[in-house]
Design a protein around this motif. Structure first.
Motif, short mmCIF file in Angstrom:
data_model
loop_
_atom_site.label_atom_id
_atom_site.label_comp_id
_atom_site.label_asym_id
_atom_site.label_seq_id
_atom_site.Cartn_x
_atom_site.Cartn_y
_atom_site.Cartn_z
N GLN A 176 -0.78 -19.88 -4.40
CA GLN A 176 -0.50 -19.17 -3.16
C GLN A 176 -0.62 -17.64 -3.36
OE1 GLN A 176 2.95 -21.38 -1.05
NE2 GLN A 176 3.26 -21.77 -3.23
N GLY A 177 -0.21 -16.86 -2.37
CA GLY A 177 -0.28 -15.41 -2.46
C GLY A 177 -1.06 -14.81 -1.30
N SER A 178 -0.81 -13.51 -1.03
CA SER A 178 -1.46 -12.86 0.11
C SER A 178 -1.66 -11.38 -0.15
CB SER A 178 -0.62 -13.05 1.38
OG SER A 178 0.68 -12.51 1.23
N PHE A 179 -2.65 -10.82 0.56
CA PHE A 179 -2.98 -9.40 0.51
C PHE A 179 -3.10 -8.94 1.96
CE2 PHE A 179 -5.41 -5.60 0.44
CZ PHE A 179 -5.46 -5.08 -0.84
N GLN A 180 -2.27 -7.96 2.35
CA GLN A 180 -2.34 -7.42 3.71
C GLN A 180 -2.52 -5.91 3.64
OE1 GLN A 180 1.30 -7.32 5.94
NE2 GLN A 180 0.29 -7.17 7.92
N GLU A 181 -3.53 -5.40 4.34
CA GLU A 181 -3.73 -3.97 4.46
C GLU A 181 -3.16 -3.52 5.80
OE1 GLU A 181 -7.23 -0.97 3.36
OE2 GLU A 181 -7.75 -2.31 5.00
N LEU A 182 -2.23 -2.55 5.78
CA LEU A 182 -1.62 -2.04 6.99
C LEU A 182 -2.48 -0.94 7.61
CD1 LEU A 182 2.08 -1.87 5.73
CD2 LEU A 182 0.92 -3.75 6.90
N ALA A 183 -2.19 -0.58 8.84
CA ALA A 183 -2.98 0.42 9.55
C ALA A 183 -2.92 1.78 8.87
CB ALA A 183 -2.49 0.53 11.01
N ASN A 184 -1.82 2.08 8.17
CA ASN A 184 -1.68 3.38 7.50
C ASN A 184 -2.27 3.38 6.10
OD1 ASN A 184 0.18 1.85 6.11
ND2 ASN A 184 1.98 3.00 6.80
N GLY A 185 -2.94 2.30 5.72
CA GLY A 185 -3.57 2.22 4.41
C GLY A 185 -2.72 1.61 3.33
N ARG A 186 -1.43 1.44 3.60
CA ARG A 186 -0.58 0.79 2.62
C ARG A 186 -0.92 -0.69 2.52
NH1 ARG A 186 5.48 3.46 3.54
NH2 ARG A 186 4.90 5.57 2.83
N VAL A 187 -0.47 -1.30 1.43
CA VAL A 187 -0.82 -2.70 1.15
C VAL A 187 0.46 -3.48 0.85
CG1 VAL A 187 -1.91 -4.21 -0.59
CG2 VAL A 187 -3.17 -2.26 0.36
N VAL A 188 0.51 -4.71 1.37
CA VAL A 188 1.61 -5.62 1.09
C VAL A 188 1.06 -6.83 0.33
CG1 VAL A 188 3.41 -7.10 2.06
CG2 VAL A 188 2.84 -4.92 3.17
N LEU A 189 1.63 -7.12 -0.83
CA LEU A 189 1.29 -8.33 -1.57
C LEU A 189 2.44 -9.32 -1.45
CD1 LEU A 189 -0.34 -7.29 -4.98
CD2 LEU A 189 -1.46 -7.77 -2.78
N GLY A 190 2.12 -10.56 -1.08
CA GLY A 190 3.08 -11.66 -1.16
C GLY A 190 2.76 -12.47 -2.39
N TRP A 191 3.77 -12.74 -3.22
CA TRP A 191 3.53 -13.31 -4.54
C TRP A 191 3.57 -14.84 -4.55
CZ3 TRP A 191 1.71 -10.24 -8.32
CH2 TRP A 191 1.79 -8.86 -8.10
N GLY A 192 3.30 -15.44 -3.39
CA GLY A 192 3.05 -16.88 -3.34
C GLY A 192 4.14 -17.73 -3.95
N ALA A 193 3.83 -18.35 -5.07
CA ALA A 193 4.77 -19.26 -5.72
C ALA A 193 6.01 -18.56 -6.24
CB ALA A 193 4.06 -19.99 -6.87
N LEU A 194 5.98 -17.24 -6.26
CA LEU A 194 7.15 -16.46 -6.67
C LEU A 194 7.81 -15.87 -5.42
CD1 LEU A 194 5.55 -14.54 -9.67
CD2 LEU A 194 6.93 -16.62 -9.75
N PRO A 195 9.14 -15.84 -5.37
CA PRO A 195 9.83 -15.38 -4.14
C PRO A 195 9.91 -13.86 -4.05
CG PRO A 195 11.45 -16.04 -5.77
CD PRO A 195 10.10 -16.32 -6.39
N SER A 196 8.77 -13.20 -4.12
CA SER A 196 8.75 -11.74 -4.13
C SER A 196 7.65 -11.21 -3.23
CB SER A 196 8.53 -11.21 -5.56
OG SER A 196 9.56 -11.63 -6.43
N TRP A 197 7.80 -9.96 -2.81
CA TRP A 197 6.74 -9.24 -2.12
C TRP A 197 6.85 -7.76 -2.48
CZ3 TRP A 197 8.28 -5.71 1.67
CH2 TRP A 197 9.59 -5.86 2.16
#
Length: 261
Positions: free
Chosen positions: A98-119
């Motif tokens: 699992q896991g995710s990569f999101q780019e926000l409108a201001n250029g910042r990035v959010v990673l979701g760590w999938g199998a780990l309960p972190s972001w």
């Protein structure tokens, strides 16, 4: 198209379904630059600037020291792939799936760590701005979005009188649109009138009422007449939005001497 089991992603012809090129894996059509390797990757997207982003799991078996986010320059003229930005966690961690990569409108990035309960939240250049863990076994994917809510339960409001001064303390857990509060008093629900307003100052806002507004002053009693001042049975607080419109209300619960019980 992403294929995590082959550690590659593909460009397909929309009509025929034929593979135009393969990026990564054992049969890559691209020359891979320094550090360009990914395995069991998720959430591959082409961003507005043409770059390709992904959550690179690097797991089972592990190829690197940590899962990570990647922003890649995929040059289909020169057939090369280079890393633009690498997004590493503050402490090495491997997300098995699992896991995710999101780019926000201001250029910042959010990673979701999938199998780990972190972001993790990153600046555009990959600097870690914040790292959080949630109370779960995993989070699959984590995304930032604008969120608004108006709770089904009414606000909580209590009036307290100390040293002859009455204040209303009001909060509304979960409400996102409250800009200010308005206090109304009256002998009954048909005679309510505004006596005080206050901007929302945080989770709980304290609103001091003007003298006599709670029915404990002598505004309505003739001096020496022996009359008791009016004791208001209704004290109501209203939540107002940015336009000044009421979006919720509640009867104020009295606490302290002098208020109608």
């Amino acid at each position: 198209m992403n294929a995590r089991n082959t550690h590659a992603f593909y460009n397909l012809d929309r009509e025929s379904g034929e593979v135009n090129w393969t990026a990564g894996g054992p049969e890559s059509d691209f020359e891979l630059g320094d550090g360009v390797y990914f395995a069991w990757q998720h959430d591959i997207e082409r961003q507005a600037d043409g770059s390709i982003t992904m959550f690179d799991n690097q797991s089972a078996p592990t190829r690197g020291d940590s899962s990570r986010g990647l922003r890649l320059d995929v040059d289909t003229d020169e057939m090369t792939i280079e890393i633009i930005t690498e997004y590493l966690p503050p402490v090495d961690r491997i997300a098995a799936n699992q896991g995710s990569f999101q780019e926000l409108a201001n250029g910042r990035v959010v990673l979701g760590w999938g199998a780990l309960p972190s972001w993790t939240l990153y600046a555009q250049d990959g600097e870690v701005l914040g790292d959080w863990t949630v109370a779960a076994d995993s989070n699959y994917r984590a995304y930032f979005h604008e969120w608004t809510a108006t709770p089904t339960a009414p606000p909580a409001a209590v009036a307290r009188t100390e040293d002859g001064v009455t204040s209303v303390y009001v909060s509304w857990n979960g409400a996102t649109e409250v800009e200010s509060w308005r206090v109304l008093v009256g002998a009954d629900s048909s005679t309510l009138s505004e006596v005080a307003t206050s901007e929302r100052t945080g989770f709980e806002t304290a609103i001091e009422l003007p003298e006599g507004a709670d029915g404990n002053g002598d505004d309505d009693a003739d001096e020496g007449s022996g009359e008791s001042p009016q004791s208001f049975e209704h004290i109501v607080v209203e939540a107002l939005n940015a336009d000044g419109d009421p979006i919720g209300s509640a009867a104020v619960q009295p606490e302290g001497e002098g208020l109608a019980q």
